[in-house]
Design a protein around this motif. Structure first.
Motif, PDB file in Angstrom:
ATOM      1  N   GLY A  95       0.812  -1.213   0.000  1.00 21.55           N
ATOM      2  CA  GLY A  95       0.000   0.000   0.000  1.00 21.55           C
ATOM      3  C   GLY A  95       0.843   1.258   0.000  1.00 21.55           C
ATOM      4  O   GLY A  95       0.413   2.311   0.500  1.00 21.55           O
ATOM      5  N   SER A  96       2.057   1.174  -0.530  1.00 18.80           N
ATOM      6  CA  SER A  96       2.981   2.307  -0.517  1.00 18.80           C
ATOM      7  C   SER A  96       2.473   3.458  -1.370  1.00 18.80           C
ATOM      8  O   SER A  96       1.749   3.263  -2.355  1.00 18.80           O
ATOM      9  CB  SER A  96       4.344   1.873  -1.066  1.00 18.80           C
ATOM     10  N   ARG A  97       2.911   4.644  -0.994  1.00 17.69           N
ATOM     11  CA  ARG A  97       2.744   5.783  -1.883  1.00 17.69           C
ATOM     12  C   ARG A  97       3.842   5.702  -2.943  1.00 17.69           C
ATOM     13  O   ARG A  97       5.017   5.462  -2.620  1.00 17.69           O
ATOM     14  CB  ARG A  97       2.841   7.102  -1.137  1.00 17.69           C
ATOM     15  N   ILE A  98       3.476   5.891  -4.192  1.00 22.70           N
ATOM     16  CA  ILE A  98       4.426   5.830  -5.305  1.00 22.70           C
ATOM     17  C   ILE A  98       4.407   7.178  -6.009  1.00 22.70           C
ATOM     18  O   ILE A  98       3.333   7.692  -6.362  1.00 22.70           O
ATOM     19  CB  ILE A  98       4.082   4.696  -6.278  1.00 22.70           C
ATOM     20  N   VAL A  99       5.581   7.741  -6.218  1.00 25.02           N
ATOM     21  CA  VAL A  99       5.699   9.029  -6.889  1.00 25.02           C
ATOM     22  C   VAL A  99       6.371   8.818  -8.244  1.00 25.02           C
ATOM     23  O   VAL A  99       7.473   8.264  -8.317  1.00 25.02           O
ATOM     24  CB  VAL A  99       6.511  10.039  -6.056  1.00 25.02           C
ATOM     25  N   ILE A 100       5.701   9.261  -9.303  1.00 22.80           N
ATOM     26  CA  ILE A 100       6.244   9.194 -10.659  1.00 22.80           C
ATOM     27  C   ILE A 100       6.969  10.505 -10.936  1.00 22.80           C
ATOM     28  O   ILE A 100       6.383  11.581 -10.827  1.00 22.80           O
ATOM     29  CB  ILE A 100       5.123   8.995 -11.703  1.00 22.80           C
ATOM     30  N   VAL A 101       8.242  10.420 -11.292  1.00 20.07           N
ATOM     31  CA  VAL A 101       9.028  11.612 -11.607  1.00 20.07           C
ATOM     32  C   VAL A 101       9.267  11.632 -13.109  1.00 20.07           C
ATOM     33  O   VAL A 101       9.957  10.772 -13.658  1.00 20.07           O
ATOM     34  CB  VAL A 101      10.368  11.634 -10.845  1.00 20.07           C
ATOM     35  N   GLY A 102       8.660  12.609 -13.775  1.00 20.14           N
ATOM     36  CA  GLY A 102       8.732  12.676 -15.227  1.00 20.14           C
ATOM     37  C   GLY A 102       9.722  13.710 -15.718  1.00 20.14           C
ATOM     38  O   GLY A 102      10.485  14.308 -14.956  1.00 20.14           O
ATOM     39  N   ASP A 103       9.707  13.898 -17.026  1.00 16.48           N
ATOM     40  CA  ASP A 103      10.539  14.902 -17.678  1.00 16.48           C
ATOM     41  C   ASP A 103       9.628  16.043 -18.114  1.00 16.48           C
ATOM     42  O   ASP A 103       8.398  15.923 -18.118  1.00 16.48           O
ATOM     43  CB  ASP A 103      11.265  14.284 -18.873  1.00 16.48           C
ATOM     44  N   PHE A 104      10.250  17.154 -18.548  1.00 14.01           N
ATOM     45  CA  PHE A 104       9.463  18.353 -18.851  1.00 14.01           C
ATOM     46  C   PHE A 104       9.234  18.540 -20.343  1.00 14.01           C
ATOM     47  O   PHE A 104       9.088  19.667 -20.812  1.00 14.01           O
ATOM     48  CB  PHE A 104      10.119  19.602 -18.246  1.00 14.01           C
ATOM     49  N   ASP A 105       9.171  17.436 -21.109  1.00 15.48           N
ATOM     50  CA  ASP A 105       8.806  17.546 -22.517  1.00 15.48           C
ATOM     51  C   ASP A 105       7.605  16.654 -22.791  1.00 15.48           C
ATOM     52  O   ASP A 105       7.051  16.020 -21.882  1.00 15.48           O
ATOM     53  CB  ASP A 105       9.992  17.200 -23.428  1.00 15.48           C
ATOM     54  N   ALA A 106       7.173  16.600 -24.069  1.00 13.15           N
ATOM     55  CA  ALA A 106       5.968  15.851 -24.416  1.00 13.15           C
ATOM     56  C   ALA A 106       6.118  14.365 -24.139  1.00 13.15           C
ATOM     57  O   ALA A 106       5.162  13.698 -23.728  1.00 13.15           O
ATOM     58  CB  ALA A 106       5.613  16.092 -25.891  1.00 13.15           C
ATOM     59  N   ASP A 107       7.309  13.822 -24.366  1.00 11.93           N
ATOM     60  CA  ASP A 107       7.544  12.412 -24.065  1.00 11.93           C
ATOM     61  C   ASP A 107       7.400  12.161 -22.571  1.00 11.93           C
ATOM     62  O   ASP A 107       6.751  11.204 -22.130  1.00 11.93           O
ATOM     63  CB  ASP A 107       8.933  12.008 -24.569  1.00 11.93           C
ATOM     64  N   GLY A 108       7.999  13.041 -21.768  1.00 11.22           N
ATOM     65  CA  GLY A 108       7.883  12.899 -20.324  1.00 11.22           C
ATOM     66  C   GLY A 108       6.463  13.063 -19.828  1.00 11.22           C
ATOM     67  O   GLY A 108       6.010  12.345 -18.925  1.00 11.22           O
ATOM     68  N   ALA A 109       5.726  14.012 -20.413  1.00  7.69           N
ATOM     69  CA  ALA A 109       4.344  14.252 -19.994  1.00  7.69           C
ATOM     70  C   ALA A 109       3.442  13.072 -20.333  1.00  7.69           C
ATOM     71  O   ALA A 109       2.622  12.638 -19.504  1.00  7.69           O
ATOM     72  CB  ALA A 109       3.816  15.525 -20.643  1.00  7.69           C
ATOM     73  N   VAL A 133       9.371   6.225  -9.138  1.00  8.36           N
ATOM     74  CA  VAL A 133       9.483   5.667 -10.493  1.00  8.36           C
ATOM     75  C   VAL A 133       9.793   6.806 -11.446  1.00  8.36           C
ATOM     76  O   VAL A 133       9.029   7.772 -11.530  1.00  8.36           O
ATOM     77  CB  VAL A 133       8.179   4.968 -10.928  1.00  8.36           C
ATOM     78  N   THR A 134      10.905   6.720 -12.152  1.00 10.61           N
ATOM     79  CA  THR A 134      11.194   7.735 -13.165  1.00 10.61           C
ATOM     80  C   THR A 134      10.644   7.283 -14.509  1.00 10.61           C
ATOM     81  O   THR A 134      10.600   6.085 -14.809  1.00 10.61           O
ATOM     82  CB  THR A 134      12.706   7.994 -13.318  1.00 10.61           C
ATOM     83  N   VAL A 135      10.226   8.246 -15.301  1.00 10.37           N
ATOM     84  CA  VAL A 135       9.833   7.968 -16.687  1.00 10.37           C
ATOM     85  C   VAL A 135      10.555   8.964 -17.583  1.00 10.37           C
ATOM     86  O   VAL A 135      10.623  10.155 -17.284  1.00 10.37           O
ATOM     87  CB  VAL A 135       8.297   8.055 -16.897  1.00 10.37           C
ATOM     88  N   ASP A 136      11.143   8.457 -18.648  1.00  3.22           N
ATOM     89  CA  ASP A 136      11.855   9.279 -19.629  1.00  3.22           C
ATOM     90  C   ASP A 136      13.062   9.983 -19.027  1.00  3.22           C
ATOM     91  O   ASP A 136      13.513  10.988 -19.543  1.00  3.22           O
ATOM     92  CB  ASP A 136      10.894  10.300 -20.267  1.00  3.22           C
ATOM     93  N   ASN A 137      13.593   9.467 -17.935  1.00  6.10           N
ATOM     94  CA  ASN A 137      14.797  10.052 -17.341  1.00  6.10           C
ATOM     95  C   ASN A 137      15.328   9.107 -16.276  1.00  6.10           C
ATOM     96  O   ASN A 137      14.663   8.143 -15.897  1.00  6.10           O
ATOM     97  CB  ASN A 137      14.502  11.433 -16.734  1.00  6.10           C
ATOM     98  N   GLY A 138      16.526   9.402 -15.794  1.00  6.35           N
ATOM     99  CA  GLY A 138      17.043   8.690 -14.633  1.00  6.35           C
ATOM    100  C   GLY A 138      18.253   7.814 -14.872  1.00  6.35           C
ATOM    101  O   GLY A 138      18.935   7.435 -13.916  1.00  6.35           O
ATOM    102  N   ILE A 139      18.551   7.478 -16.128  1.00  9.12           N
ATOM    103  CA  ILE A 139      19.624   6.530 -16.382  1.00  9.12           C
ATOM    104  C   ILE A 139      20.999   7.100 -16.021  1.00  9.12           C
ATOM    105  O   ILE A 139      21.965   6.347 -15.862  1.00  9.12           O
ATOM    106  CB  ILE A 139      19.609   6.049 -17.860  1.00  9.12           C
ATOM    107  N   SER A 140      21.093   8.411 -15.866  1.00 12.17           N
ATOM    108  CA  SER A 140      22.359   9.035 -15.457  1.00 12.17           C
ATOM    109  C   SER A 140      22.286   9.624 -14.052  1.00 12.17           C
ATOM    110  O   SER A 140      23.209  10.323 -13.630  1.00 12.17           O
ATOM    111  CB  SER A 140      22.736  10.145 -16.453  1.00 12.17           C
ATOM    112  N   SER A 141      21.219   9.327 -13.320  1.00 13.31           N
ATOM    113  CA  SER A 141      20.959  10.009 -12.039  1.00 13.31           C
ATOM    114  C   SER A 141      21.543   9.236 -10.857  1.00 13.31           C
ATOM    115  O   SER A 141      20.824   8.820  -9.934  1.00 13.31           O
ATOM    116  CB  SER A 141      19.454  10.219 -11.862  1.00 13.31           C
TER     117      SER A 141
END
Length: 579
Positions: free
Chosen positions: A70-84, A133-141
């Motif tokens: 029952g965890s809270r999950i936060v999706i961290v996106g990018d600031f372009d159309a792919d991220g949105a 959870v990252t989407v469209d980012n994170g591989i260098s983070s």
């Protein structure tokens, strides 16, 4: 300033294509490497299986574990159309699967920068998540993942960008471009990776009895189509399937309310939307939020199911896009003036061109770099000031010059010259100390010269050849639109030929409108007249002057001009030379 020539594509064999296929389509498909009937099947069954994407099992297990907690999950996106679109897809599907606490966070590019930075992790930590959870980012983070671990927060990275030599110590990583991943298509956009993960999660939760009647993730393919086209990833077979299926949903009126509202705001007819509309009209509206304001506006537009709320948010995005256009034009003119000053001192511009202006806006430098690159046919970096000591910029490249590798070579040769960078072959972002700008300019140009020569600055307009008089018709234009999706690495058909100019008009001070009639190879006219438009023709200092009764060579695309309920054939001119 423009230096371009037409080059015709070389076709492969098309003997195995269906016999009843229009001869023109056979030629066009063969020019793009499609030589068998099976290659034309864009059904969902033709997608590469989800199980072939590396890291998918570990990611699904991690998500299911947090579902049970029952965890809270936060999706961290990018600031372009792919991220949105990635963010909206994951939030929608996970909520539909019964995850009780799914939130999203998208970094303000001007405050936090790109990716899962430690600052973003600290902001997310205020929401007390068990998993980011990252989407469209994170591989260098690396630093962001380490910060999350120190706070007791697990991380799942989903990305599609090229990986550094070592990846972050996340709990799970899904990225077709991660080291050692054997997924056959390296061209998935961030939203494509998100789609694959949600497809695997949906199946697993049903099989494990965690969700008896899960929503079909295929119902969100409209989001996948928009993000894939807007991010300019290559339309290989797998991506063409995703885009084709998403476009089918949009045309059938089965898309999310936000996409429908954006289509309406762009003045498009939903039943006739093609990939070009996503790339040139819908995507820029969504991107404008991340460039000038806050991409949360765009994500909320894609998340709402209230048509009225969607229209209100789409109107806000449309206004931001208009503001972006005005700002971009001003910055572009300033960039061209700077280039003119450079030419006055030395006619030979650097092969690696680096531009900076104190007044430029961080969110628009990528568009300026792209426009200037089209003009000078060489890699271009446009930079804006981030703060008193730091510059941020975007790079755009030409075929044959891998811009991320260029930046990597400069950074390796001169440690500290670039603070950070990342990207692809054709586009990249970077941050550098303001004090190093002059040295960086010289080193960037020197490295680009290892990749190309002055001869490579001749821009190539690739053509599929000429059309016969009886092929210059509205029916053929409609046929070509339906034969897509066209896009990056699967380009929309381009043709070339000679025409007599019957009439000339100027539209909006920037565009050239012509009435033309095709000329046969032996000289006489053929067929009926049609209209042609050269967008932004007068943006060029050396734009050709065209008079009635003159003859011109054109490279053009066939288009359907829809206005007030009527349809007319229109040639969209990409190259014009007065004969």
């Amino acid at each position: 300033m423009l230096n371009r020539t037409i080059r015709r594509r070389e076709a492969g064999g098309a003997m195995a294509l269906p016999g009843d296929l229009h001869p023109l389509l056979k030629r066009l498909y063969a020019n793009r490497g499609v030589n068998a009937a099976d290659d034309l099947d864009l059904g969902l069954a033709r997608l590469i299986p989800v199980t072939r994407l590396g890291g998918i099992d570990a990611a699904v297990d991690l998500l299911c574990d947090h579902f049970g907690r029952g965890s809270r999950i936060v999706i961290v996106g990018d600031f372009d159309a792919d991220g949105a679109t990635s963010t909206a897809l994951v939030v929608r599907q996970m909520r539909g699967l019964g995850f009780k606490q799914v939130d999203f966070l998208v970094p303000n590019r001007f405050q936090y920068g790109y990716g899962l930075t430690p600052e973003i992790v600290q902001l997310a930590a205020e929401m007390k998540p068990g998993l980011i959870v990252t989407v469209d980012n994170g591989i260098s983070s690396h630093a962001g993942v380490a910060m999350a671990a120190s706070l007791g927060i697990q991380t799942l990275i989903t990305d599609h960008h090229l990986s550094p030599a070592t990846v972050p110590a996340a709990n799970a990583i899904v990225n077709p471009n991660a080291p050692g991943d054997l997924f056959p298509s390296k061209a998935l956009a961030g939203v494509g990776v998100a789609f694959y993960l949600m497809a695997a999660l949906t199946r697993a939760m049903q099989e494990r009895g965690l969700c008896a009647k899960p929503p079909a993730v295929t119902e969100l393919l409209d989001l996948v189509a928009l993000g894939t086209v807007a991010d300019l990833v290559p339309l290989d077979r797998n991506n063409r399937v995703l885009v084709h299926q998403g476009l089918r949903r949009i045309r059938a009126g089965r898309c999310v309310a936000g996409i429908h509202a954006l289509v309406e705001a762009a003045g498009c007819i939903p039943s006739q939307v093609v990939a070009a509309h996503l790339g040139f009209q819908i995507g820029p509206r969504l991107n404008a939020a991340g460039r000038l304001d806050d991409m949360s506006i765009g994500i909320q537009c894609l998340l709402t199911d209230d048509p009225n709320m969607a229209r209100m948010l789409a109107a806000r995005l449309t206004q931001l896009n208009s503001d972006r256009k005005e700002l971009e034009l001003q910055m572009q003119q300033e960039a061209l003036m700077a280039i003119a000053d450079m030419r006055a001192e030395d006619p030979q511009l650097p092969l690696g061109l680096c531009l900076f202006d104190e007044s430029w806006h961080q969110g628009v430098v990528g568009l300026v770099a792209s426009r200037v690159k089209e003009r000078v046919n060489r890699p271009v970096i446009a930079l804006a000031r981030a703060d008193a000591n730091t510059l941020k910029g975007s790079a755009r490249s030409i075929s044959g010059v891998h811009i991320r590798d260029v930046l990597d070579a400069v950074a390796t040769r001169h440690p500290g010259l670039i603070e950070k960078f990342g990207g692809h072959a054709m586009a990249a972002g970077l941050t550098l100390p303001a004090a190093t700008l002059d040295m960086f300019r010289a080193e960037f140009d020197a490295e680009v010269r290892r990749w190309m020569s002055i001869d490579d600055t001749i821009g190539i307009v690739h053509s599929d050849g000429s059309l016969q008089h009886d092929e210059l018709t509205l029916d053929v234009a409609r046929l070509l639109q339906q034969a897509g999706p066209w896009g990056q690495n699967f380009p929309e058909p381009m043709f070339d030929g000679c025409f007599e100019v019957r009439n000339v008009r100027i539209l909006g001070e920037r565009h050239l409108k012509l009435e033309v009639r095709s000329v046969s190879s032996d000289g006489p006219l053929g067929g009926s007249s049609c209209e042609a438009i050269a967008f932004r023709h007068f943006d060029h200092d050396d734009a050709p002057h065209v008079e009635p009764d003159s003859r011109v060579e054109l490279a053009y695309r066939l288009d359907v001009n829809r206005y007030n309920g009527s349809e007319r054939l229109q040639l969209v001119v990409e190259y014009l030379r007065v004969l």
